[in-house]
Design a protein around this motif. Sequence first.
Motif, PDB file in Angstrom:
ATOM      1  N   ILE A 180      -6.576  -5.909   5.620  1.00 43.75           N
ATOM      2  CA  ILE A 180      -6.952  -7.294   5.864  1.00 43.75           C
ATOM      3  C   ILE A 180      -6.136  -7.809   7.041  1.00 43.75           C
ATOM      4  CG2 ILE A 180      -7.019  -9.646   4.927  1.00 43.75           C
ATOM      5  CD1 ILE A 180      -7.170  -8.408   2.150  1.00 43.75           C
ATOM      6  N   ALA A 181      -6.780  -8.457   7.993  1.00 45.25           N
ATOM      7  CA  ALA A 181      -6.111  -8.921   9.212  1.00 45.25           C
ATOM      8  C   ALA A 181      -4.917  -9.807   8.878  1.00 45.25           C
ATOM      9  CB  ALA A 181      -7.100  -9.687  10.090  1.00 45.25           C
ATOM     10  N   GLY A 182      -3.763  -9.469   9.440  1.00 44.14           N
ATOM     11  CA  GLY A 182      -2.555 -10.265   9.279  1.00 44.14           C
ATOM     12  C   GLY A 182      -1.801 -10.044   7.991  1.00 44.14           C
ATOM     13  N   MET A 183      -2.283  -9.128   7.132  1.00 44.80           N
ATOM     14  CA  MET A 183      -1.674  -8.960   5.809  1.00 44.80           C
ATOM     15  C   MET A 183      -0.937  -7.628   5.668  1.00 44.80           C
ATOM     16  SD  MET A 183      -2.613 -11.717   3.893  1.00 44.80           S
ATOM     17  CE  MET A 183      -3.127 -11.452   2.207  1.00 44.80           C
ATOM     18  N   SER A 184      -0.587  -6.993   6.771  1.00 48.30           N
ATOM     19  CA  SER A 184       0.031  -5.661   6.696  1.00 48.30           C
ATOM     20  C   SER A 184       1.409  -5.692   6.037  1.00 48.30           C
ATOM     21  CB  SER A 184       0.138  -5.053   8.096  1.00 48.30           C
ATOM     22  OG  SER A 184       0.945  -5.859   8.938  1.00 48.30           O
ATOM     23  N   LYS A 185       2.102  -6.815   6.089  1.00 48.16           N
ATOM     24  CA  LYS A 185       3.420  -6.925   5.450  1.00 48.16           C
ATOM     25  C   LYS A 185       3.320  -7.174   3.949  1.00 48.16           C
ATOM     26  CE  LYS A 185       5.807  -6.757   9.359  1.00 48.16           C
ATOM     27  NZ  LYS A 185       6.747  -5.659   9.668  1.00 48.16           N
ATOM     28  N   ILE A 186       2.148  -7.598   3.496  1.00 48.81           N
ATOM     29  CA  ILE A 186       1.960  -7.961   2.096  1.00 48.81           C
ATOM     30  C   ILE A 186       1.667  -6.725   1.257  1.00 48.81           C
ATOM     31  CG2 ILE A 186       0.581  -9.330   0.483  1.00 48.81           C
ATOM     32  CD1 ILE A 186       2.314 -10.982   2.393  1.00 48.81           C
ATOM     33  N   GLN A 187       2.281  -6.657   0.083  1.00 49.41           N
ATOM     34  CA  GLN A 187       2.024  -5.576  -0.859  1.00 49.41           C
ATOM     35  C   GLN A 187       1.229  -6.107  -2.045  1.00 49.41           C
ATOM     36  OE1 GLN A 187       5.756  -3.722  -1.938  1.00 49.41           O
ATOM     37  NE2 GLN A 187       6.350  -3.391   0.205  1.00 49.41           N
ATOM     38  N   VAL A 188       0.547  -5.204  -2.729  1.00 50.36           N
ATOM     39  CA  VAL A 188      -0.272  -5.596  -3.875  1.00 50.36           C
ATOM     40  C   VAL A 188       0.560  -6.383  -4.890  1.00 50.36           C
ATOM     41  CG1 VAL A 188      -1.607  -4.721  -5.829  1.00 50.36           C
ATOM     42  CG2 VAL A 188      -1.902  -3.690  -3.566  1.00 50.36           C
ATOM     43  N   GLN A 189       1.793  -5.965  -5.119  1.00 45.64           N
ATOM     44  CA  GLN A 189       2.649  -6.627  -6.101  1.00 45.64           C
ATOM     45  C   GLN A 189       3.013  -8.062  -5.714  1.00 45.64           C
ATOM     46  OE1 GLN A 189       6.194  -4.259  -6.347  1.00 45.64           O
ATOM     47  NE2 GLN A 189       6.627  -4.411  -4.159  1.00 45.64           N
ATOM     48  N   ASP A 190       2.783  -8.434  -4.457  1.00 41.90           N
ATOM     49  CA  ASP A 190       3.089  -9.795  -4.001  1.00 41.90           C
ATOM     50  C   ASP A 190       1.968 -10.783  -4.302  1.00 41.90           C
ATOM     51  OD1 ASP A 190       5.441  -8.768  -2.788  1.00 41.90           O
ATOM     52  OD2 ASP A 190       4.326  -8.271  -0.963  1.00 41.90           O
ATOM     53  N   LEU A 191       0.808 -10.284  -4.696  1.00 42.37           N
ATOM     54  CA  LEU A 191      -0.367 -11.146  -4.830  1.00 42.37           C
ATOM     55  C   LEU A 191      -0.225 -12.121  -5.996  1.00 42.37           C
ATOM     56  CD1 LEU A 191      -3.098  -8.435  -4.222  1.00 42.37           C
ATOM     57  CD2 LEU A 191      -2.585 -10.374  -2.724  1.00 42.37           C
ATOM     58  N   PRO A 192      -0.880 -13.270  -5.901  1.00 36.13           N
ATOM     59  CA  PRO A 192      -0.876 -14.216  -7.027  1.00 36.13           C
ATOM     60  C   PRO A 192      -1.567 -13.621  -8.246  1.00 36.13           C
ATOM     61  CG  PRO A 192      -1.661 -15.259  -4.990  1.00 36.13           C
ATOM     62  CD  PRO A 192      -1.610 -13.796  -4.740  1.00 36.13           C
ATOM     63  N   GLU A 193      -1.181 -14.110  -9.409  1.00 35.77           N
ATOM     64  CA  GLU A 193      -1.861 -13.685 -10.632  1.00 35.77           C
ATOM     65  C   GLU A 193      -3.347 -14.020 -10.534  1.00 35.77           C
ATOM     66  OE1 GLU A 193       2.377 -14.896 -11.500  1.00 35.77           O
ATOM     67  OE2 GLU A 193       0.673 -15.803 -10.447  1.00 35.77           O
ATOM     68  N   GLY A 194      -4.162 -13.140 -11.071  1.00 36.87           N
ATOM     69  CA  GLY A 194      -5.596 -13.389 -11.089  1.00 36.87           C
ATOM     70  C   GLY A 194      -6.364 -12.690  -9.994  1.00 36.87           C
ATOM     71  N   VAL A 195      -5.637 -12.095  -9.013  1.00 40.17           N
ATOM     72  CA  VAL A 195      -6.336 -11.332  -7.971  1.00 40.17           C
ATOM     73  C   VAL A 195      -6.559  -9.901  -8.454  1.00 40.17           C
ATOM     74  CG1 VAL A 195      -6.276 -10.502  -5.582  1.00 40.17           C
ATOM     75  CG2 VAL A 195      -5.400 -12.779  -6.135  1.00 40.17           C
ATOM     76  N   VAL A 196      -5.463  -9.174  -8.758  1.00 42.29           N
ATOM     77  CA  VAL A 196      -5.617  -7.808  -9.289  1.00 42.29           C
ATOM     78  C   VAL A 196      -4.818  -7.581 -10.565  1.00 42.29           C
ATOM     79  CG1 VAL A 196      -6.176  -6.714  -7.092  1.00 42.29           C
ATOM     80  CG2 VAL A 196      -3.785  -6.938  -7.766  1.00 42.29           C
ATOM     81  N   PHE A 197      -3.930  -8.492 -10.932  1.00 42.82           N
ATOM     82  CA  PHE A 197      -3.209  -8.320 -12.193  1.00 42.82           C
ATOM     83  C   PHE A 197      -3.138  -9.657 -12.920  1.00 42.82           C
ATOM     84  CE2 PHE A 197       0.035  -9.005  -8.890  1.00 42.82           C
ATOM     85  CZ  PHE A 197       0.756 -10.067  -9.410  1.00 42.82           C
ATOM     86  N   GLY A 198      -2.639  -9.627 -14.168  1.00 45.65           N
ATOM     87  CA  GLY A 198      -2.739 -10.805 -15.023  1.00 45.65           C
ATOM     88  C   GLY A 198      -4.065 -10.760 -15.764  1.00 45.65           C
ATOM     89  N   ASP A 199      -4.390 -11.821 -16.438  1.00 47.22           N
ATOM     90  CA  ASP A 199      -5.644 -11.907 -17.183  1.00 47.22           C
ATOM     91  C   ASP A 199      -6.771 -12.325 -16.238  1.00 47.22           C
ATOM     92  OD1 ASP A 199      -7.717 -12.268 -18.920  1.00 47.22           O
ATOM     93  OD2 ASP A 199      -6.754 -13.823 -20.137  1.00 47.22           O
ATOM     94  N   LEU A 200      -7.504 -11.324 -15.756  1.00 52.05           N
ATOM     95  CA  LEU A 200      -8.560 -11.604 -14.777  1.00 52.05           C
ATOM     96  C   LEU A 200      -9.751 -12.335 -15.396  1.00 52.05           C
ATOM     97  CD1 LEU A 200      -8.603  -8.304 -12.657  1.00 52.05           C
ATOM     98  CD2 LEU A 200      -7.135 -10.318 -12.435  1.00 52.05           C
ATOM     99  N   GLU A 201      -9.816 -12.370 -16.725  1.00 52.86           N
ATOM    100  CA  GLU A 201     -10.920 -13.045 -17.397  1.00 52.86           C
ATOM    101  C   GLU A 201     -10.555 -14.467 -17.812  1.00 52.86           C
ATOM    102  OE1 GLU A 201     -13.854 -11.538 -17.495  1.00 52.86           O
ATOM    103  OE2 GLU A 201     -12.859  -9.877 -16.453  1.00 52.86           O
ATOM    104  N   SER A 202      -9.319 -14.894 -17.564  1.00 48.24           N
ATOM    105  CA  SER A 202      -8.913 -16.245 -17.950  1.00 48.24           C
ATOM    106  C   SER A 202      -9.695 -17.278 -17.145  1.00 48.24           C
ATOM    107  CB  SER A 202      -7.411 -16.442 -17.722  1.00 48.24           C
ATOM    108  OG  SER A 202      -7.132 -16.542 -16.332  1.00 48.24           O
ATOM    109  N   TYR A 203      -9.720 -18.508 -17.662  1.00 47.88           N
ATOM    110  CA  TYR A 203     -10.452 -19.555 -16.964  1.00 47.88           C
ATOM    111  C   TYR A 203      -9.872 -19.769 -15.569  1.00 47.88           C
ATOM    112  CZ  TYR A 203     -12.700 -23.930 -15.830  1.00 47.88           C
ATOM    113  OH  TYR A 203     -13.449 -24.877 -15.199  1.00 47.88           O
ATOM    114  N   PHE A 204      -8.547 -19.793 -15.468  1.00 50.15           N
ATOM    115  CA  PHE A 204      -7.915 -20.058 -14.181  1.00 50.15           C
ATOM    116  C   PHE A 204      -8.243 -18.962 -13.166  1.00 50.15           C
ATOM    117  CE2 PHE A 204      -4.426 -20.231 -11.104  1.00 50.15           C
ATOM    118  CZ  PHE A 204      -4.414 -21.584 -10.798  1.00 50.15           C
ATOM    119  N   SER A 205      -8.161 -17.694 -13.599  1.00 48.34           N
ATOM    120  CA  SER A 205      -8.466 -16.584 -12.689  1.00 48.34           C
ATOM    121  C   SER A 205      -9.912 -16.655 -12.216  1.00 48.34           C
ATOM    122  CB  SER A 205      -8.204 -15.240 -13.377  1.00 48.34           C
ATOM    123  OG  SER A 205      -6.845 -15.082 -13.692  1.00 48.34           O
TER     124      SER A 205
END
Length: 457
Positions: A180-205
């Motif tokens: 993703i453009a501009g995101m080379s420094k970002i790692q998967v573990q840095d992502l907010p909850e609800g993108v790839v981890f956490g409860d992806l089926e929750s209302y907030f996610s």
Amino acid sequence: MVTPSPAHSHVAVVAFPFGTHAAPLLSVVRRLAAASSPETIFSFFSTTQSNHTIFTTVSGGGGGGGGGGGGAKVKAYDVWDGVPEGHTFTRGHQEPIELFMKAAPQSLRLSIDKAVAETGKEVTCLVTDAFFWFAADMAQDMGVPWVPFWTAGPCALSAHLHTDLIRHQAGGGNESLGFIAGMSKIQVQDLPEGVVFGDLESYFSTMIHQMGLMLPRATAVFINSFEELDKTITDDLKSKFQKFLNVGPFNLASPPPPAQDESGCLPWLDKREAGSVVYISFGSVVVPPKEELVAIAEALEFSGVSFIWSLKDNAKANLPKGFLDKTKTHGKVVAWAPQTDILSHKSVGVFVSHCGWNSLLESIAGGVPMICRPFFGDQRLNGRMIEDGWEIGIKIDGGEFTKQGMESCLDVVLSQDKGKKMRENIKVLKELATKAVGPRGSSTENFKQLLHLINSP
């Protein structure tokens, strides 16, 4: 700067009443109101509690309701919080959000209809927090532009916009998002909850995912940032949206009035050497667990550095016995601190923070490097960019405070060449941010576009 508008201009503004979302939106709306023609009116919709809090706030860090002018042209309307009478909360901090958002499509329409009836003016533009993904259809039904506001940084916005791509392509926790453009420094573990981890089926996610899908339908998306902070991500987001407008930092574009300094922080700072004081604050939502508070206190006591610590009174009981007495000659623990003024003071050398977006922008405006302890949401993304992207701070090793880890970070930022480099880097960002909100700066020009857009018939 007054923009002509048709006599019937009526901008409906819908705030997300949780966290620190509503106050920055009110701040920019007041700027827009002050710069609009006298005929343009702004109706501001949020819950009773949220409206009471931000409309009575005269000053404050993090983009408070003060500043910007235009207050008389912005009228608050209360929206039902969605909580049934007698309801008992049992499902954690997301339950109030879920109840509010489920009720919002209908309760907002009722409140907007009330504002139209009172003013005699149909709504001509719908400005909302970006979280209100259903506003895309609402604006379409009303036949008006939808102009959502994203309160956090461009990295987090990009993550939510590319959620499906990330879920399809990303691997383990330390994998880079270089696809993703501009995101080379970002790692998967840095992502907010609800993108790839956490409860992806929750209302907030689900809500945040829907937002990412709907935002490209917006007439324009605007954000509390400045283009020069990260041109690569900005250019990518410009290619994804019909219009993408950086109109901040708000704390520089429309500074709040001086805050009350009831604890005497500023006179205390006047007596300290330049760049010597540690300022510690984790915002209004999070308090670190007891063991981390103890670790911070022990590191401060052992190092002997001067410090101001903004810590709620009910959390002081978790500090080590005797800490306050032992450090009273060089330390100050207060229930509330004038953060913007403190970070602008020449004596402050480092900001220990949760890496919330507003705090990050205030740190840049003050030219103060950061020690980062992210907790949730976009804070991990911000921490990664602070350390590895912009190189204006350092993250706590292991993600949690220990006495040794805190001592090490203080030494790096305050005493080592690496800390000197951080100060040089953040000074450059401060100059870019100041220029962006200047007379011909990028944020000023983008603000003019936003102003024209909301005033167009």
